[in-house]
Design an enzyme around this catalytic site. Sequence first.
Site, PDB file in Angstrom:
ATOM      1  N   ASN A 191      30.795  73.571  77.440  1.00 13.40           N
ATOM      2  CA  ASN A 191      32.170  73.576  77.960  1.00 13.40           C
ATOM      3  C   ASN A 191      32.819  74.953  77.878  1.00 13.40           C
ATOM      4  O   ASN A 191      32.965  75.504  76.782  1.00 13.40           O
ATOM      5  CB  ASN A 191      33.042  72.609  77.152  1.00 13.40           C
ATOM      6  CG  ASN A 191      32.811  71.169  77.519  1.00 13.40           C
ATOM      7  OD1 ASN A 191      31.711  70.653  77.375  1.00 13.40           O
ATOM      8  ND2 ASN A 191      33.849  70.516  77.993  1.00 13.40           N
ATOM      9  N   ILE A 228      34.980  79.624  86.661  1.00 16.82           N
ATOM     10  CA  ILE A 228      33.916  80.477  86.106  1.00 16.82           C
ATOM     11  C   ILE A 228      33.488  81.528  87.139  1.00 16.82           C
ATOM     12  O   ILE A 228      33.265  82.697  86.802  1.00 16.82           O
ATOM     13  CB  ILE A 228      32.696  79.640  85.650  1.00 16.82           C
ATOM     14  CG1 ILE A 228      33.137  78.512  84.714  1.00 16.82           C
ATOM     15  CG2 ILE A 228      31.671  80.537  84.940  1.00 16.82           C
ATOM     16  CD1 ILE A 228      32.014  77.591  84.260  1.00 16.82           C
ATOM     17  N   ALA A 237      35.884  81.306  93.939  1.00 18.45           N
ATOM     18  CA  ALA A 237      37.341  81.213  93.774  1.00 18.45           C
ATOM     19  C   ALA A 237      37.732  80.202  92.699  1.00 18.45           C
ATOM     20  O   ALA A 237      38.912  79.946  92.473  1.00 18.45           O
ATOM     21  CB  ALA A 237      37.999  80.849  95.108  1.00 18.45           C
ATOM     22  N   THR A 270      24.783  72.531  84.013  1.00 18.88           N
ATOM     23  CA  THR A 270      25.640  72.141  82.893  1.00 18.88           C
ATOM     24  C   THR A 270      24.848  71.406  81.812  1.00 18.88           C
ATOM     25  O   THR A 270      23.840  70.746  82.122  1.00 18.88           O
ATOM     26  CB  THR A 270      26.769  71.220  83.406  1.00 18.88           C
ATOM     27  OG1 THR A 270      27.437  70.631  82.294  1.00 18.88           O
ATOM     28  CG2 THR A 270      26.240  70.093  84.296  1.00 18.88           C
ATOM     29  N   ASP A 271      25.340  71.485  80.586  1.00 22.53           N
ATOM     30  CA  ASP A 271      24.697  70.724  79.499  1.00 22.53           C
ATOM     31  C   ASP A 271      24.843  69.217  79.713  1.00 22.53           C
ATOM     32  O   ASP A 271      24.132  68.425  79.088  1.00 22.53           O
ATOM     33  CB  ASP A 271      25.266  71.140  78.132  1.00 22.53           C
ATOM     34  CG  ASP A 271      26.761  70.870  77.945  1.00 22.53           C
ATOM     35  OD1 ASP A 271      27.423  70.381  78.879  1.00 22.53           O
ATOM     36  OD2 ASP A 271      27.273  71.168  76.836  1.00 22.53           O
ATOM     37  N   ILE A 282      29.413  75.231 101.448  1.00 23.96           N
ATOM     38  CA  ILE A 282      27.962  75.426 101.243  1.00 23.96           C
ATOM     39  C   ILE A 282      27.145  74.353 101.964  1.00 23.96           C
ATOM     40  O   ILE A 282      25.934  74.497 102.116  1.00 23.96           O
ATOM     41  CB  ILE A 282      27.562  75.502  99.744  1.00 23.96           C
ATOM     42  CG1 ILE A 282      27.932  74.209  98.996  1.00 23.96           C
ATOM     43  CG2 ILE A 282      28.169  76.728  99.079  1.00 23.96           C
ATOM     44  CD1 ILE A 282      27.216  74.073  97.635  1.00 23.96           C
TER      45      ILE A 282
HETATM   46  P1  NAD Z   1      35.871  74.826  89.506  1.00 23.84           P
HETATM   47  O1  NAD Z   1      36.089  73.411  89.881  1.00 23.84           O
HETATM   48  O2  NAD Z   1      36.938  75.581  88.809  1.00 23.84           O
HETATM   49  O3  NAD Z   1      35.458  75.680  90.808  1.00 23.84           O
HETATM   50  C1  NAD Z   1      34.602  75.189  91.779  1.00 23.84           C
HETATM   51  C2  NAD Z   1      34.691  76.121  92.981  1.00 23.84           C
HETATM   52  O4  NAD Z   1      33.750  75.686  93.971  1.00 23.84           O
HETATM   53  C3  NAD Z   1      36.066  76.115  93.655  1.00 23.84           C
HETATM   54  O5  NAD Z   1      36.463  77.429  93.975  1.00 23.84           O
HETATM   55  C4  NAD Z   1      35.841  75.306  94.925  1.00 23.84           C
HETATM   56  O6  NAD Z   1      36.709  75.659  95.985  1.00 23.84           O
HETATM   57  C5  NAD Z   1      34.394  75.638  95.221  1.00 23.84           C
HETATM   58  N1  NAD Z   1      33.728  74.620  96.044  1.00 23.84           N
HETATM   59  C6  NAD Z   1      33.694  73.275  95.821  1.00 23.84           C
HETATM   60  N2  NAD Z   1      32.990  72.662  96.792  1.00 23.84           N
HETATM   61  C7  NAD Z   1      32.547  73.637  97.632  1.00 23.84           C
HETATM   62  C8  NAD Z   1      31.767  73.636  98.803  1.00 23.84           C
HETATM   63  N3  NAD Z   1      31.286  72.499  99.322  1.00 23.84           N
HETATM   64  N4  NAD Z   1      31.490  74.806  99.401  1.00 23.84           N
HETATM   65  C9  NAD Z   1      31.977  75.983  98.895  1.00 23.84           C
HETATM   66  N5  NAD Z   1      32.743  76.031  97.797  1.00 23.84           N
HETATM   67  C10 NAD Z   1      33.021  74.877  97.162  1.00 23.84           C
HETATM   68  O7  NAD Z   1      34.527  74.807  88.641  1.00 23.84           O
HETATM   69  P2  NAD Z   1      34.107  75.693  87.381  1.00 23.84           P
HETATM   70  O8  NAD Z   1      34.631  75.071  86.160  1.00 23.84           O
HETATM   71  O9  NAD Z   1      34.376  77.113  87.668  1.00 23.84           O
HETATM   72  O10 NAD Z   1      32.527  75.438  87.414  1.00 23.84           O
HETATM   73  C11 NAD Z   1      31.681  76.279  88.179  1.00 23.84           C
HETATM   74  C12 NAD Z   1      30.265  75.771  88.050  1.00 23.84           C
HETATM   75  O11 NAD Z   1      29.880  75.749  86.672  1.00 23.84           O
HETATM   76  C13 NAD Z   1      30.076  74.340  88.555  1.00 23.84           C
HETATM   77  O12 NAD Z   1      28.822  74.282  89.199  1.00 23.84           O
HETATM   78  C14 NAD Z   1      30.052  73.496  87.293  1.00 23.84           C
HETATM   79  O13 NAD Z   1      29.255  72.341  87.469  1.00 23.84           O
HETATM   80  C15 NAD Z   1      29.425  74.458  86.313  1.00 23.84           C
HETATM   81  N6  NAD Z   1      29.805  74.281  84.897  1.00 23.84           N
HETATM   82  C16 NAD Z   1      31.124  74.272  84.524  1.00 23.84           C
HETATM   83  C17 NAD Z   1      31.443  74.177  83.171  1.00 23.84           C
HETATM   84  C18 NAD Z   1      32.867  74.186  82.697  1.00 23.84           C
HETATM   85  O14 NAD Z   1      33.108  73.985  81.503  1.00 23.84           O
HETATM   86  N7  NAD Z   1      33.863  74.419  83.544  1.00 23.84           N
HETATM   87  C19 NAD Z   1      30.424  74.081  82.214  1.00 23.84           C
HETATM   88  C20 NAD Z   1      29.093  74.067  82.647  1.00 23.84           C
HETATM   89  C21 NAD Z   1      28.792  74.191  83.975  1.00 23.84           C
HETATM   90  O1  DAU Z   2      29.893  70.298  79.270  1.00 27.77           O
HETATM   91  C1  DAU Z   2      30.103  71.054  80.428  1.00 27.77           C
HETATM   92  C2  DAU Z   2      31.109  70.344  81.300  1.00 27.77           C
HETATM   93  O2  DAU Z   2      32.376  70.520  80.687  1.00 27.77           O
HETATM   94  C3  DAU Z   2      31.131  70.868  82.735  1.00 27.77           C
HETATM   95  O3  DAU Z   2      29.887  70.605  83.339  1.00 27.77           O
HETATM   96  C4  DAU Z   2      32.262  70.222  83.537  1.00 27.77           C
HETATM   97  O4  DAU Z   2      32.350  70.810  84.821  1.00 27.77           O
HETATM   98  C5  DAU Z   2      33.567  70.436  82.800  1.00 27.77           C
HETATM   99  O5  DAU Z   2      34.604  69.749  83.471  1.00 27.77           O
HETATM  100  C6  DAU Z   2      33.467  69.939  81.355  1.00 27.77           C
HETATM  101  O6  DAU Z   2      33.364  68.498  81.314  1.00 27.77           O
HETATM  102  P1  DAU Z   2      34.126  67.629  80.219  1.00 27.77           P
HETATM  103  O7  DAU Z   2      34.296  66.258  80.729  1.00 27.77           O
HETATM  104  O8  DAU Z   2      33.504  67.794  78.886  1.00 27.77           O
HETATM  105  O9  DAU Z   2      35.545  68.440  80.197  1.00 27.77           O
HETATM  106  P2  DAU Z   2      37.061  67.900  80.175  1.00 27.77           P
HETATM  107  O10 DAU Z   2      37.917  69.085  79.928  1.00 27.77           O
HETATM  108  O11 DAU Z   2      37.362  67.030  81.329  1.00 27.77           O
HETATM  109  O12 DAU Z   2      37.069  66.991  78.875  1.00 27.77           O
HETATM  110  C7  DAU Z   2      36.737  67.531  77.594  1.00 27.77           C
HETATM  111  C8  DAU Z   2      36.903  66.424  76.570  1.00 27.77           C
HETATM  112  O13 DAU Z   2      38.291  66.105  76.460  1.00 27.77           O
HETATM  113  C9  DAU Z   2      36.212  65.131  76.938  1.00 27.77           C
HETATM  114  O14 DAU Z   2      35.679  64.519  75.779  1.00 27.77           O
HETATM  115  C10 DAU Z   2      37.319  64.262  77.517  1.00 27.77           C
HETATM  116  C11 DAU Z   2      38.555  64.730  76.763  1.00 27.77           C
HETATM  117  N1  DAU Z   2      39.816  64.657  77.519  1.00 27.77           N
HETATM  118  C12 DAU Z   2      39.877  65.291  78.730  1.00 27.77           C
HETATM  119  C13 DAU Z   2      41.017  65.245  79.495  1.00 27.77           C
HETATM  120  C14 DAU Z   2      41.074  65.928  80.851  1.00 27.77           C
HETATM  121  C15 DAU Z   2      40.924  64.009  76.999  1.00 27.77           C
HETATM  122  O15 DAU Z   2      40.877  63.473  75.872  1.00 27.77           O
HETATM  123  N2  DAU Z   2      42.066  63.964  77.754  1.00 27.77           N
HETATM  124  C16 DAU Z   2      42.158  64.550  79.003  1.00 27.77           C
HETATM  125  O16 DAU Z   2      43.223  64.443  79.650  1.00 27.77           O
END
Ligand code: NAD
Ligand code: DAU
Length: 331
Positions: A176, A12, A9, A123-124, A60
């Site tokens: 990201n 990603i 939900a 994640t990276d 989980i």
């Molecule tokens: P998100 O925060 O949008 O979604 C996380 C989801 O996990 C939510 O639906 C939340 O309800 C669920 N969740 C959290 N804790 C839980 C639990 N204990 N049991 C069951 N469900 C639970 O995150 P996202 O951005 O979609 O990221 C998804 C995955 O990808 C994460 O593992 C994150 O580390 C990884 N990731 C994200 C990014 C990014 O840029 N967003 C990049 C690389 C990796």
């Molecule tokens: O690299 C993958 C990761 O990317 C994932 O594993 C994480 O789940 C995801 O949240 C993301 O992490 P970042 O910290 O890189 O993403 P965020 O969008 O929080 O921030 C991106 C960049 O922007 C970072 O350098 C911080 C900056 N930033 C972020 C926010 C929220 C700002 O300058 N202002 C802000 O308000």
Amino acid sequence: MKILVTGGAGFIGSNFIRLILGKYPDDEIINLDKLTYAGNLDNLRDVESDERYRFVKGDICDEKIVNEVMPQVDAVVNFAAESHVDRSIGGPADFIQTDVFGTYVLLEAARRHEVGRYLQISTDEVYGSIREGSFTETDRLEPSSPYSASKAGGDMQVMAYHTTYGLPTLITRSSNNFGPYQYPEKIFPLFITNALEGKKLPLYGDGTNVRDWIYVTDNCEGIDLVLHKGQIGEIYNIGGGNERDNRTITGMILEELRKDENMIERVADRLGHDFRYSIDCTKAQQLGWAPSHNFEDALKETVEWYVNNRWWWEKIKSGEFEQYYREHYGK
Ligand code: NAD
Ligand code: DAU
């Protein structure tokens, strides 16, 4: 294939579920999600009536519910995590609970029920920051934040379950993501929606930090490929190849919305702020993966999506999200 998607939900995970249901007419999905602040069933409105899709509300970390759903599936894709770096700096406990302990609960149940494939979404950020060059999958892990350390802990458990018990595991580490349905705490949706609301865009530090951006469905395609064709026990980096600093991203968003740069507000830097992420994706490319979205076009589409879907983000920002940020970061 019957797939257990955890955290489906979220941003990603919901995009992945939509992709799989659209692409494979015979696949079925169970979405196990706790619905934390980031979990949102609005993200899946268009698929919720599909008979091949079932939502189960659950944690989980809860062995009972995990062991109920596990025997019903052939594969697991674990997206469930606490995912926001700033929140991990404010309070790491939930991150360690879900990202480390929750991963262990899933692995243990997958082992007990002899699941065919277990794919961990990592994640990276686990590699830490890199000034020059790019990380490969064999580089050492040097996470900086409580978030990335908890994700690295999850990865370690996955690798141990493969080595010790022979569990058929896979790991993807993506850069990201950006695109539709991203919770408006991450830079893309936060800055787009703040600009639409006439609020300031809080840029951390001098804005020179670099991230590698990937459109979310390109990552989902990579995850799908690794799930089906990845070699068991292996790790695959999935990056967009679009490195941009935060000032550039901010400028592009403002330009797209025809807003002025004076909406940018320089704020205190994030603690332990990683300067640059960069990953080498040769291994995923050799498997047959390549991103199909042009960065500039995908950014435009993403901005348009938030412009056209105020129903989705306005109710999020008017409630808990705003209150949390006022309390913790004063923005
Ligand atoms: P998100 O925060 O949008 O979604 C996380 C989801 O996990 C939510 O639906 C939340 O309800 C669920 N969740 C959290 N804790 C839980 C639990 N204990 N049991 C069951 N469900 C639970 O995150 P996202 O951005 O979609 O990221 C998804 C995955 O990808 C994460 O593992 C994150 O580390 C990884 N990731 C994200 C990014 C990014 O840029 N967003 C990049 C690389 C990796
Ligand atoms: O690299 C993958 C990761 O990317 C994932 O594993 C994480 O789940 C995801 O949240 C993301 O992490 P970042 O910290 O890189 O993403 P965020 O969008 O929080 O921030 C991106 C960049 O922007 C970072 O350098 C911080 C900056 N930033 C972020 C926010 C929220 C700002 O300058 N202002 C802000 O308000």
